[in-house]
Design an enzyme around this catalytic site. Sequence first.
Site, short mmCIF file in Angstrom:
data_model
loop_
_atom_site.label_atom_id
_atom_site.label_comp_id
_atom_site.label_asym_id
_atom_site.label_seq_id
_atom_site.Cartn_x
_atom_site.Cartn_y
_atom_site.Cartn_z
N VAL A 94 36.44 48.56 -8.32
CA VAL A 94 36.49 48.49 -6.87
C VAL A 94 36.71 49.90 -6.32
CG1 VAL A 94 37.61 47.41 -4.89
CG2 VAL A 94 37.69 46.29 -7.13
N THR A 95 35.69 50.43 -5.65
CA THR A 95 35.84 51.69 -4.91
C THR A 95 35.09 51.48 -3.60
OG1 THR A 95 33.81 52.72 -5.72
CG2 THR A 95 35.78 53.08 -7.06
N GLU B 125 35.87 64.04 4.23
CA GLU B 125 36.74 63.02 4.81
C GLU B 125 36.96 63.32 6.29
OE1 GLU B 125 37.52 60.40 3.17
OE2 GLU B 125 36.95 61.04 1.14
N TYR C 58 21.08 47.16 -9.61
CA TYR C 58 21.71 48.43 -10.01
C TYR C 58 20.81 49.23 -10.97
CZ TYR C 58 25.12 52.00 -10.19
OH TYR C 58 25.72 53.23 -10.05
N THR D 137 38.69 60.29 -3.63
CA THR D 137 38.86 58.85 -3.88
C THR D 137 38.21 58.50 -5.22
OG1 THR D 137 36.80 58.37 -2.70
CG2 THR D 137 38.81 58.17 -1.41
N ASP E 49 30.60 69.01 3.83
CA ASP E 49 29.43 68.45 3.18
C ASP E 49 29.05 69.23 1.91
OD1 ASP E 49 27.10 67.30 2.44
OD2 ASP E 49 26.00 67.80 4.28
N TYR F 70 26.54 54.32 -14.06
CA TYR F 70 26.89 52.92 -14.32
C TYR F 70 25.67 52.22 -14.87
CZ TYR F 70 28.62 48.20 -13.70
OH TYR F 70 29.01 46.91 -13.95
#
Length: 395
Positions: free
Chosen positions: A275-276, A75, A235, A51, A111, A225
């Site tokens: 957006v994630t 997943e 953040y 993703t 994992d 980020y």
Amino acid sequence: MIIKPKVRGFVCVTAHPGGCAAHVDEWISYVKSRGSIPHGPRKALVIGASTGYGLASRISAAFGSGAATLGIFFERPSEDGRTATPGWYNSIGFTKAARAAGLYAKNVNGDAFSDEIKAQALETIRNDIGQVDLVVYSLASPRRTHPRTGAVHKSVLKPVGSAYTNKTVDTDKGIVSSVTIEPANEQEIADTVAVMGGEDWEMWMNTLADAGLLAPGAQSVAYSYIGPAVTWAIYKNGTIGLAKNDLERAAKNIDSLLRARVGGKAFISVNKGLVTQASSAIPVVPLYISILFKIMKARGLHEGCIEQMQRLFATQMYAAAGPRFDEAGRIRLDDLELRPEVQASVARIWPDVTTENLATLTDIAGYRSEFLKLFGFGMAGIDYAAEAEPHVAML
Ligand code: NAD
């Protein structure tokens, strides 16, 4: 079963298999539309490939440069009456498309922090593709079981030093409110660094180097980020920011390792806020992203994950002139987001946003549709009223 979105706070507990595949196809088409990326990766290991930024990196490597890709992710498959997670369906969609295009694509679901999954990945590389010339490290996880101590570390999204109060939005209900988040304690800081810091990336790279599975000139990149001052307390200067500082520490060590062993390099790319599944869980950030989208779309500057990663490969990592680094040795893909005029507009709008004017002052509609797309909903050409088969085997 008929699969509809079921949003619970900042997660959607259903995912649509056909919609996820269509979303992956949309990203593949974008990369193809940009033309091939000359001198791009040939054989890529993508850790966190199902993703968000990792999936976009995998698609850019495969469909931009014809790279063989091995994807690692964690997943959940479908169960009776329950769909799989979107990354499950995305990875199947990607693998089908890659193989149809004649590209090698394999997956390891498990994992990535564990020795077992590392061993499985190494074995697959050794047997199938020999070596890798690119390792993308794009994990976003709420917890990590440490492979040496067995301790379970849980990451938290909290400020450091003092409590932080700011506006936030419930993106599902559209309610703007004030949130106060108490500061993290020392243990929570250490745990967040253990999960989202650089130790595991170093473990991967040391293991790959020791096994002789890194090709000459191999590169590795991990994502960070920074964002604007309005989000710094939660953040950049919060627990996650301290973990990102540790990721930067690891990047330097890995860079030395790659230079010495294979004449390669490692670095951090600072990406745009998007957006994630990972970012939707951070307080305050979704409101910022909703405002940012409004401004960047109006100025024709908007990018999503796939535009960012295609740009990273084409104009930075594999550009003829090589990557351009900032003063701290990082690639900056947040250049458009942090343009002074963009941030001045965010700062102007921020104090005025209320529940009542959320729809006009921000792009909350765009945020919501991007969020639903993460789960395969709202894709053109998909009949969401039709029966869909949720049980699909991983390839
Ligand atoms: P995401 O939630 O979309 O993807 C996370 C990936 O990690 C998935 O493939 C998931 O399966 C995998 N994963 C999680 N735990 C795992 C485990 N234990 N083992 C194996 N795989 C596991 O997240 P994202 O937003 O794309 O984040 C990826 C990176 O990009 C993170 O380092 C994040 O901090 C960074 N980043 C994100 C943003 C943003 O706005 N979303 C901005 C800049 C940087």
